[in-house]
Design a protein around this motif. Structure first.
Motif, PDB file in Angstrom:
ATOM      1  N   ILE A   1       0.875  -1.172   0.000  1.00 51.43           N
ATOM      2  CA  ILE A   1       0.000   0.000   0.000  1.00 51.43           C
ATOM      3  C   ILE A   1       0.910   1.220   0.000  1.00 51.43           C
ATOM      4  O   ILE A   1       1.657   1.450   0.965  1.00 51.43           O
ATOM      5  CB  ILE A   1      -0.935   0.002   1.224  1.00 51.43           C
ATOM      6  CG1 ILE A   1      -1.815  -1.237   1.233  1.00 51.43           C
ATOM      7  CG2 ILE A   1      -1.798   1.269   1.227  1.00 51.43           C
ATOM      8  CD1 ILE A   1      -2.697  -1.345   2.459  1.00 51.43           C
TER       9      ILE A   1
ATOM     10  N   GLU B   1      -2.858   6.857   2.767  1.00 51.24           N
ATOM     11  CA  GLU B   1      -2.834   5.807   1.748  1.00 51.24           C
ATOM     12  C   GLU B   1      -3.355   6.348   0.428  1.00 51.24           C
ATOM     13  O   GLU B   1      -4.407   6.985   0.371  1.00 51.24           O
ATOM     14  CB  GLU B   1      -3.667   4.611   2.194  1.00 51.24           C
ATOM     15  CG  GLU B   1      -3.115   3.923   3.432  1.00 51.24           C
ATOM     16  CD  GLU B   1      -3.960   2.748   3.869  1.00 51.24           C
ATOM     17  OE1 GLU B   1      -5.034   2.526   3.263  1.00 51.24           O
ATOM     18  OE2 GLU B   1      -3.564   2.035   4.814  1.00 51.24           O
TER      19      GLU B   1
ATOM     20  N   THR C   1       1.869   5.098   0.220  1.00 45.94           N
ATOM     21  CA  THR C   1       1.383   6.263   0.953  1.00 45.94           C
ATOM     22  C   THR C   1       2.049   7.529   0.436  1.00 45.94           C
ATOM     23  O   THR C   1       3.072   7.478  -0.256  1.00 45.94           O
ATOM     24  CB  THR C   1       1.673   6.105   2.460  1.00 45.94           C
ATOM     25  OG1 THR C   1       3.092   5.974   2.648  1.00 45.94           O
ATOM     26  CG2 THR C   1       0.974   4.879   3.023  1.00 45.94           C
TER      27      THR C   1
ATOM     28  N   HIS D   1      -7.042   5.081  -3.445  1.00 42.67           N
ATOM     29  CA  HIS D   1      -7.681   5.639  -2.257  1.00 42.67           C
ATOM     30  C   HIS D   1      -7.972   7.132  -2.385  1.00 42.67           C
ATOM     31  O   HIS D   1      -8.923   7.632  -1.788  1.00 42.67           O
ATOM     32  CB  HIS D   1      -6.802   5.394  -1.022  1.00 42.67           C
ATOM     33  CG  HIS D   1      -6.557   3.955  -0.730  1.00 42.67           C
ATOM     34  ND1 HIS D   1      -7.449   3.166  -0.034  1.00 42.67           N
ATOM     35  CD2 HIS D   1      -5.508   3.146  -1.050  1.00 42.67           C
ATOM     36  CE1 HIS D   1      -6.970   1.941   0.068  1.00 42.67           C
ATOM     37  NE2 HIS D   1      -5.788   1.903  -0.531  1.00 42.67           N
TER      38      HIS D   1
ATOM     39  N   ASN E   1      -3.084   0.846  -3.912  1.00 48.75           N
ATOM     40  CA  ASN E   1      -2.559  -0.499  -3.672  1.00 48.75           C
ATOM     41  C   ASN E   1      -1.916  -1.012  -4.954  1.00 48.75           C
ATOM     42  O   ASN E   1      -2.511  -0.907  -6.033  1.00 48.75           O
ATOM     43  CB  ASN E   1      -3.664  -1.467  -3.256  1.00 48.75           C
ATOM     44  CG  ASN E   1      -4.263  -1.131  -1.904  1.00 48.75           C
ATOM     45  OD1 ASN E   1      -3.962  -0.083  -1.345  1.00 48.75           O
ATOM     46  ND2 ASN E   1      -5.092  -2.008  -1.388  1.00 48.75           N
TER      47      ASN E   1
END
Length: 361
Positions: free
Chosen positions: A59, A191, A61, A179, A194
């Motif tokens: 994930i 986040e 960020t 996200h 993915n």
């Protein structure tokens, strides 16, 4: 009268003939089918469910706080190094320009204090300048040096932030989820998306801890998914066994790496059926389970000697796999590997009885 006498004789002859035939048949060899006793590690299997993951799934960020300019689309396939996220770097660029001017100013101050210090030291030799003046300029000179170093460090910090403002793919894969959209203000560590490693899948499964001693790195696990008519099959190799037991389920995690497959064959998060082989460490005495004769007093097998005479051998029954079952004779040296045991026709045999060994069909 004669007729009655003839009838009696005929009845006596028939009775004697039937008695003789019964005696002959009672001692005739009974047909049996035999198989040899073998010895090998007993292999069984355990069926469990597993889930597929990418080995490097991550994930991503936000590296800095600010406004998002670009985020890759879900489903987009990317190569290692491709741009996934771009942040607005204008505030950082302005901060960088301001810090450069601060550095230039500090360098000008340093040059001035260096010249002033050199002049005062020359005057101090002829007692034309006080020592306190020299010390004061020396301190200002040292502070200017420190300001230059601080400005350089701040520029390195800004350069690092500018570098983290553009997020690149750490490996080749597919964007599975987004996200945040472009235009949103985000904070550092929010986040953004993915990224799944679809080219390097591994199955993660949980096996009861009582089978831990069967598990080791390098063993092959058959994997199956899809419908029963046309299942998808694959092989996975165990890469790690994590000996940390879940207190509730009493299971340990096993990870097994799949080989290279078409990305459309399997998907991250997919449930698969995994067969875990359970092979005993020591060789065991094995027979066909049809050779077991179960009675109230226990279980025995019928051993057929070289002279085709039989002996009942009491045994203890262990684990089985398919048509084979492990046994342990209750008495030592009464049954060895290679001995023949009856698998058909042994239900009514007694010790010492002779049999006629029939070929296997």
């Amino acid at each position: 009268m004669q007729h009655s006498s003839f009838t009696g004789k005929l009845f006596s002859f028939a009775l004697a003939f039937s008695t003789a035939m019964f005696s002959i048949s009672g001692h005739a060899a009974l047909p049996v089918t035999v198989e040899p006793v073998t010895q090998a590690p007993l292999t069984s299997s355990l069926a469990v469910n597993g889930t597929l993951f990418g080995k490097q799934d991550v994930i991503l960020t936000a590296g800095i706080s600010g406004r998002v300019l670009y985020v890759a689309e879900p489903g987009q396939r990317v190569n290692k190094g491709d741009v996934l996220v771009k942040m607005d770097t204008l505030p950082l660029e302005l901060d960088k320009a301001r810090q450069k001017e601060i550095l230039n100013r500090a360098q000008v101050n340093l040059k001035f204090h260096k010249q002033e210090l050199h002049r005062l030291k020359r005057l101090a030799k002829s007692n034309s300048a006080a020592a306190t003046q020299v010390d004061s300029v020396q301190n200002q000179h040292d502070l200017a040096l420190s300001d230059i170093e601080l400005a350089k460090i701040e520029l390195k910090v800004i350069a690092d932030q500018l570098d983290r403002a553009t997020i690149r793919a750490p490996f080749s894969g597919i964007v599975s989820k987004r996200h945040k959209r472009a235009g949103r203000e985000v904070s550092r560590a929010d986040e953004l998306l993915n990224l799944v490693d679809i080219d390097n899948l591994e199955a993660r499964l949980y096996v009861p801890v009582k089978y831990l001693h069967y598990l080791q790195r390098g063993i092959s696990l058959p994997i199956q998914s899809g419908n029963l008519d046309m299942p998808l099959t694959a092989q996975a190799t165990v890469t790690s066994v994590i000996p940390a037991t879940d207190p509730r389920s009493q299971t340990v995690e096993v990870r097994a790496e799949l080989g290279k497959y078409n990305p459309r064959t399997f998907a991250v998060g997919q449930l698969v059926d995994v067969t875990v082989p359970l092979q005993s460490q020591q060789a065991q005495m094995l027979i066909n389970r049809d050779a077991l004769i179960i009675r109230k007093q226990g279980v025995h097998v019928v051993k057929v000697g070289p002279d085709n005479k039989v002996t009942q051998v009491p045994v203890e029954v262990g684990k089985g796999e398919g048509s084979l079952v492990a046994i342990t004779p209750t008495e030592a040296n009464v049954l060895k590997v290679g001995d023949r045991v009856a698998v058909r026709g042994a239900e009514r045999l007694t010790d010492g009885q002779e049999v006629d060994v029939q070929p296997l069909n």
